[in-house]
Scaffold this motif. Sequence first.
Motif, PDB file in Angstrom:
ATOM      1  N   ARG A   1       0.883  -1.176   0.000  1.00  0.00           N
ATOM      2  CA  ARG A   1       0.000   0.000   0.000  1.00  0.00           C
ATOM      3  C   ARG A   1       0.917   1.220   0.000  1.00  0.00           C
ATOM      4  N   ALA A   2       1.135   1.754  -1.185  1.00  0.00           N
ATOM      5  CA  ALA A   2       2.168   2.772  -1.397  1.00  0.00           C
ATOM      6  C   ALA A   2       1.983   4.007  -0.530  1.00  0.00           C
TER       7      ALA A   2
ATOM      8  N   ASP B   1      -7.883   4.110   2.064  1.00  0.00           N
ATOM      9  CA  ASP B   1      -8.778   2.985   1.800  1.00  0.00           C
ATOM     10  C   ASP B   1      -9.138   2.192   3.048  1.00  0.00           C
ATOM     11  N   GLY B   2      -8.434   2.415   4.141  1.00  0.00           N
ATOM     12  CA  GLY B   2      -8.734   1.679   5.353  1.00  0.00           C
ATOM     13  C   GLY B   2      -7.484   1.315   6.115  1.00  0.00           C
ATOM     14  N   VAL B   3      -7.568   0.247   6.893  1.00  0.00           N
ATOM     15  CA  VAL B   3      -6.448  -0.188   7.726  1.00  0.00           C
ATOM     16  C   VAL B   3      -6.301  -1.696   7.622  1.00  0.00           C
TER      17      VAL B   3
END
Length: 898
Positions: A592-593, A696-698
């Motif tokens: 996840r960049a 987008d979230g965790v």
Amino acid sequence: MTIRNLHHALEPRSVALFGASERAGSPGAAVFANLLAGGFEGPIWPVNPKHRSLGGRPCYRDVAELPGAPDLAFIATPPRAVPEIVAALGARGTRAAVVIGTEAMDEALRRRMLEAARPHLLRVIGPGSSGIVVPSLGLNAGLSATLARPGRLALVSQSGAIASALLDWAAGRGIGFSHVASLGGMADVDVGDYLNLLAVDRRTSGILLYLETVPAPRKFMSAARAAARLKPVVAIKAGRHHAGARAAMLHTGALAAAADVADAALRRAGVLRVLGLGELFEAAEIMGRFRPLSRGRLAIVTNGGGAGVLAVDRLMDVEGELAELAESTLAAIGADLGPRWTRSNPVDLDADAGPERYRAALAALGADAGVDAILAMYCPTGLSDPSAVARAVAGAVERGQIGGKPVLSCWLGGDKARGARSDLREAGIASYETPSAAAAAVRHLTDWGRAQAALLRVPDRGEPALGTPEAAHARVAAILEAVADEGRRVLLESEANAILEAYGVPTVETRTARGPEAVAAAAETLLARADAVAVKLLSRDVVHKSEVGGVALNLDTAEAAAEAARAIVARLARLRPGARFDGFVVQPMVRRAMAEEVIAGIGRDRVFGPFILFGAGGLKVETVRDTAVALPPLEPDLAGDLVERTRIGRVLVARSQEGEPGMAALRGVLVALSNLTEDFPCIVGLDINPLLADADGVVAVDAGLEIEPGDVERRGPNPDFAIRSYPAAWTREITLKGETYVFRAIRPTDAFLYPAFLERLDPEAIRMRFLAPRRHFPDEMGLRLTQLDYDRDMAFVAIDPDGELAGVARMASDPDRDTAEYALIVRSDLGGRGLGRALLGHLIEYARAEGLQRLEGAILAENKAMIGLVSKLGFSLWSDPEDRSVVDSRLDLRTAGQ
């Protein structure tokens, strides 16, 4: 006990001093001299068997010889004599005593002293107290040589030396006190008791605390929250740089010092924490003048650019906010200044600025909606009169404000500025001697505002955002019990991940493997949908895998994964030859960049119990030290506050856009951890590190969890919480006349139901409930009625089938949790359904379960319906002897309904 009999310390009518003396250097001589010099108008009885008179007054041998029972006794004898004196005082009728002295009292003597006091409900302040001062009564019964002047601030200190220093500091600045108490060793009366006492003291408008420890955290939090709702409470907490009491196995415990947790507790209680003695009084002054600010955008007006820059520097140091001035404001000010003006904030009026220029600038700033507070500064230039400018500023304000915005001032200089500062203070304008102090004062108001906002939030597990997934509790309990059966404290990563998944925390897909061949098979499966995998050691004896090289990353073939597993086994054997090997975890690499590595965890403080930690994570976790803590229970807004108190959290917030799931997911993780520690008191610590967070979230990449095996059978709600949890177990569904109502504890969000509820009450019902007619209910009233800490106060609401508020039954207990005052109101259109009886019965059931002894309330004599209702429920009734229009009611909970 809490405040029972402590009123004698606030307003004693007579005092006795045991150990009174004229021997220089003795505590008894110092206190006696101060008592005589203070001007106390009541009897002062010195007690010392070696003297027949002292200071021109009769001196008594012992308690029996005194003319009467003193309201308040001061004991300045050697410690060994204290228990006998306390016993004799209690038998004589004295109900409060202060044990003064510098000699330590051992534990056996403390126990004997308390045992002597207990049968008589005699309250003991100390031992090791430096005394009590009540300036309005002329009572100076302490070791300090400084005579405090009367005022509206109360000072409570756990250190006698600090109390004396504060008195001396305040005397030089003209600051007065309503009450000063040195608590010493707090064998009986502690800071929570004194907060309860001073919260309702009519002479006290603000409370200052010097804290070293908090012996009863839940009592302290309840008392502090109650006091902070009524008046400003400012505290210094000593020991800001002390580490936690025990060595922590997980990062969360190591990262959070005791001071961080104390900060979190004070913030949650609505108490403003300051760092120095000067700040203590400066904060009290500004908080005593103004209301808290939810935002502190500051506008600065000055006749010296350099002074304005200093103020801005300090504002930035304390993470304050400089106001961005509106175009209309710039135009209005610029009309007087012409082309010379830089059109910026601070507003530099030039060195020759006089009264009119200041007055015009202040008016423009006061009208700017983007300004929350104003700082007026003046530098001595010789081109204008500082006193004339001060009078102009004073004339422009009303009660220290312009346009409802607080006005602060900073007049630099010597003798001429001193008179100007006096004029400003008389106008209600807070005045400071340096730009730094003035800028910091604005931050006090915003910190206070944030603390008050946190004070009004009460998490409710019944709300969808705070719920726990169905069946999660049983799944987690089974895992923890299995670990405890093996005698283990630390869970394997696979077990920790399973617990997190049960509570809704997203985790990386995890496969376990016993040997290198199984690792290869698991890697091959995962590599079908991932470009690389990670292989990690599983060992119940290794908490931090990186210490033994137990993590291999970015493995892009099954063979590489198997080889990494063999290398991990070899390193474990070499570095930790006695450690048990339990296998491997194989996980896909998460790419996840834009994600940040953060840490979220649970820790345990020796005073305030469980806490939640958030901050910068990954390999930097112990070097960057960017973390913050909060006390559970949490709800999403409180979790969001926790995130934003870190630099990494503010970065994430700045990147997020409205509607993105990332921040909601991050808050959700923190709420889930709060729920987990609430449900399972055996959890000592938990780390999620790293937790990857982006728009987008965790996702939790790695986790560790530590338990106390002997506590695994304990279940929530966690009794170790310093703040009591929402009592969801007291939710009921009641069917009356074919309609089903939900009875539950009140929630903060119920404030939104109050306006419609009040509209459906007829004027007569309002008069009966509030004992007087009322037409207007301010918004703040709805907020106050719905913000409870569920420890001393409780309100149950009845919600009708349409989700509307149908009725409220509430009680407010005294701090001793002995007696509570009750109240009941039901919507006027729902009369005759039995709703009031059912709701009040629910409250009675709760009060009895809480161990209260009595419910009491006042009813208008003409309110026949309410009188009839409580009579049927077993209340005793009698006419109020002071007001025949009122009937008093009481229910003895020890016998009623038995």
